[in-house]
Design an enzyme around this catalytic site. Sequence first.
Site, PDB file in Angstrom:
ATOM      1  N   VAL A 130      24.010  17.869 -37.530  1.00 26.20           N
ATOM      2  CA  VAL A 130      25.192  18.593 -37.079  1.00 26.20           C
ATOM      3  C   VAL A 130      25.031  18.835 -35.585  1.00 26.20           C
ATOM      4  CG1 VAL A 130      26.527  20.729 -37.256  1.00 26.20           C
ATOM      5  CG2 VAL A 130      25.510  19.723 -39.313  1.00 26.20           C
ATOM      6  N   CYS A 131      26.123  18.707 -34.855  1.00 27.26           N
ATOM      7  CA  CYS A 131      26.135  19.023 -33.430  1.00 27.26           C
ATOM      8  C   CYS A 131      25.067  18.207 -32.694  1.00 27.26           C
ATOM      9  CB  CYS A 131      25.956  20.529 -33.256  1.00 27.26           C
ATOM     10  SG  CYS A 131      26.404  21.181 -31.639  1.00 27.26           S
ATOM     11  N   GLY A 132      24.321  18.856 -31.788  1.00 30.02           N
ATOM     12  CA  GLY A 132      23.311  18.162 -30.999  1.00 30.02           C
ATOM     13  C   GLY A 132      22.124  17.668 -31.790  1.00 30.02           C
ATOM     14  N   THR A 141      28.573  13.876 -32.471  1.00 24.16           N
ATOM     15  CA  THR A 141      27.776  15.009 -32.010  1.00 24.16           C
ATOM     16  C   THR A 141      28.709  15.969 -31.275  1.00 24.16           C
ATOM     17  OG1 THR A 141      25.760  15.640 -30.798  1.00 24.16           O
ATOM     18  CG2 THR A 141      27.162  13.951 -29.784  1.00 24.16           C
TER      19      THR A 141
END
Length: 224
Positions: free
Chosen positions: A104-106, A124
Site C-alpha cells: 500500500v502507498c510507498g 503507489t
Amino acid sequence: MTDSQKHIIGLVFYPGMTSLDIVGPQQVFSALPGVQIHRIWKTLDPIKTDDGMMVLPDTTFENCPRLDVICIGGGLEQGAVEDDPEILAFLRKQGSTAKFITSVCGGALFLAKTGLLFGYRATTHWAMRQQLAKFGVEVGTERIVIDRNRITGGGVTAGIDFGLTIASILCGEEVAKIIQLLLEYNPAPPFDVGSPEKAGAELVDKAILFMQGISSLEVAKQAV
C-alpha cells in the site's frame, strides 16, 4: 493448515511508517473468517509511526511463518529504512513463496528494491510514481492495480479499498461486501481533491512542500 488458519497474512511494520497504510487493511482482514494475521518487525519492541501512534509487533522476521499474503505500507520516514538489508531480505524470502505479494502507498518501493515488482504493473502514492518507475515497474495511476499475484494500492486511504480487494480474492465477493457494509465504508469526502489529477498543479505543489517540510522536521528531531 487447519480450518481456523486458512490464510496467513503478514503485515510488515517499521518505525516512521504511516499507520493508516496498514491499519486500514488490517481492519478489513481482521473480519475475515479463518485468517491468521501477523504484525511483523525485526523485534517485538514498540514502533512509533509517522503520526505518533505506537504499534506493538507480535512476530519477528526470524520467527515468522510462511505467509500466504505479504504486505508492506509506506510512510513519511520510510527513506530511513528502504535500503535496510534485513527488511529487503525478509521481503525476498517471503515473496519467493507467498501466494500474494502486496503493498500500500510507498510500500511498493520496498518491493521494487527487492526486484519483486520488476516487469510488473503496480501503483503507489502519487508523489512516488517516478521513483517506482526507475525499478523496471510499469506504474499505474489506479487506486488498486492487480498484475498476476502482485496487488498494490495507491496512497494511504487506498489501503481500505486494497483490503477489500484482497478479502474478495481470498474469501469471495459476498464476504468482502459484508465487511464493507459492517465498516460502513461509504466515502463522501468534503473536497474532491483526493488525487493530483483532481487537485490541480497549484495544490499539488503546495502538498509536496508540505510533505518535504514534515520530513525535514523529522530528520531534525532525530539528529538532536
